[in-house]
Design an enzyme around this catalytic site. Structure first.
Site, short mmCIF file in Angstrom:
data_model
loop_
_atom_site.label_atom_id
_atom_site.label_comp_id
_atom_site.label_asym_id
_atom_site.label_seq_id
_atom_site.Cartn_x
_atom_site.Cartn_y
_atom_site.Cartn_z
N GLY A 130 -6.73 17.83 8.39
CA GLY A 130 -6.21 17.98 7.03
C GLY A 130 -7.10 18.79 6.12
CG ASP A 167 -2.22 6.57 4.51
OD1 ASP A 167 -3.20 5.82 4.37
OD2 ASP A 167 -1.21 6.27 5.19
CB SER A 168 -7.86 9.71 4.91
OG SER A 168 -8.52 9.40 3.70
CG ASP A 188 -12.42 2.79 4.50
OD1 ASP A 188 -11.49 3.06 3.71
OD2 ASP A 188 -12.65 1.64 4.92
CG ASP A 211 2.03 4.51 8.83
OD1 ASP A 211 2.85 4.76 7.93
OD2 ASP A 211 0.82 4.30 8.61
CE1 TYR A 230 -3.61 2.65 0.95
CE2 TYR A 230 -1.95 3.39 2.51
CZ TYR A 230 -3.14 3.60 1.83
OH TYR A 230 -3.84 4.76 2.02
#
Length: 273
Positions: free
Chosen positions: A95, A114-115, A117, A36, A11
């Site tokens: 964001g 990169d959120s 759902d 991360d 990913y």
């Protein structure tokens, strides 16, 4: 499951390098989410990068990942620790609000989202709208378009094509993005065992065209340079820059045919006709 050490490379490498390689010379990058630090670390493998603004809503996620997954974001956290001398500016905050109220128009070359759902389901199958849904709204897409440079690229996670309601969302998001002004918006696929159905996808959007033949050579040269510098990848490689957009026929029809587009256009060429 949001993250595993076993297949996180699939990913994170695809979200990072597909978008970065799509821009001829990415310098200023915005990463929304990804607490991360993995995506930011992959972005920093590109020599052209001079600034990465990293906005994550939850500071606890960042600290937990630093403690329990230290190697995933090692390169990112090293730059953050350098403070004003580093290339990464970490901001804990919303964001969507950052994009709307604080980001400068036409500033970023690449934006990677990169959120989590936009929605989920309860035990009875009822749809539950999540706070991150604001990052999938037409208003937000217009804000993203505004802060991207003329050759800007925007990529975000866009569900699996194996769930019918998710395909409906993909089609809607793509339509909203085209309406926001993006020249093209293509769905790419990632094989990853820890995600539902073993597959997840993303939408990659471009504000301008590029020459496909020369771009292909540029991608290979930039990747070779990364490897020479000891910055190898384990999932992404240049062939995926195009092939990840080749989808099963029924998926092509579901996403693109409603817009009167050919089923046989390659992913990076899927533009409004």
């Amino acid at each position: 499951v949001q993250l595993t050490e076993r297949d996180a490379d699939a990913y994170n490498e695809m979200m990072s390098h597909i978008s970065m390689m799509e821009h001829a010379n990415p310098s200023k990058v915005l990463v929304i989410g990804g607490g991360d630090g993995y995506i930011v670390s992959e972005v920093l493998k590109h020599e052209s990068v001079t600034q990465v603004d990293h906005v994550d809503l939850d500071g606890d996620v960042v600290e937990v990942c630093k403690e329990y997954f230290p190697n995933l974001g090692k390169r990112a956290w090293k730059e953050v620790e350098r403070g004003a001398d580093g290339m990464v500016n970490l901001r804990i905050g919303d964001g969507a609000k950052f994009v709307r109220n604080e980001a400068t128009a036409e500033f970023y070359d690449v934006i990677i989202q990169d959120s989590s759902d936009a929605e989920t389901w309860d035990a009875e199958g009822n749809v539950i709208t999540l706070p991150s849904s604001v990052l999938y709204s037409s208003e937000y897409f217009s804000d993203v378009y505004r802060i991207l440079g003329p050759a800007g690229v925007f990529i975000f996670v866009a569900d699996t094509f194996n769930i019918p309601s998710c395909v409906d969302d993909i089609r809607k998001w793509r339509r909203d993005l085209i309406n926001a002004g993006f020249l093209s918006c293509s769905y790419g696929s990632i094989t990853i065992s820890s995600y539902a159905t073993g597959q997840i996808g993303f939408l990659m959007c471009r504000k301008s065209e590029h020459d496909l033949i020369s771009h292909k050579k540029l991608v290979q040269n930039r990747y070779d340079r990364m490897v020479e510098r000891g910055l190898e990848t384990s999932y992404y490689h240049p062939k995926l820059q195009e092939s990840c957009f080749d989808l099963p026929l029924w998926v092509e029809k579901s996403i693109y045919v409603s817009d009167d587009e050919s089923n046989f256009l390659s992913g990076s060429n899927k533009e409004e006709l």
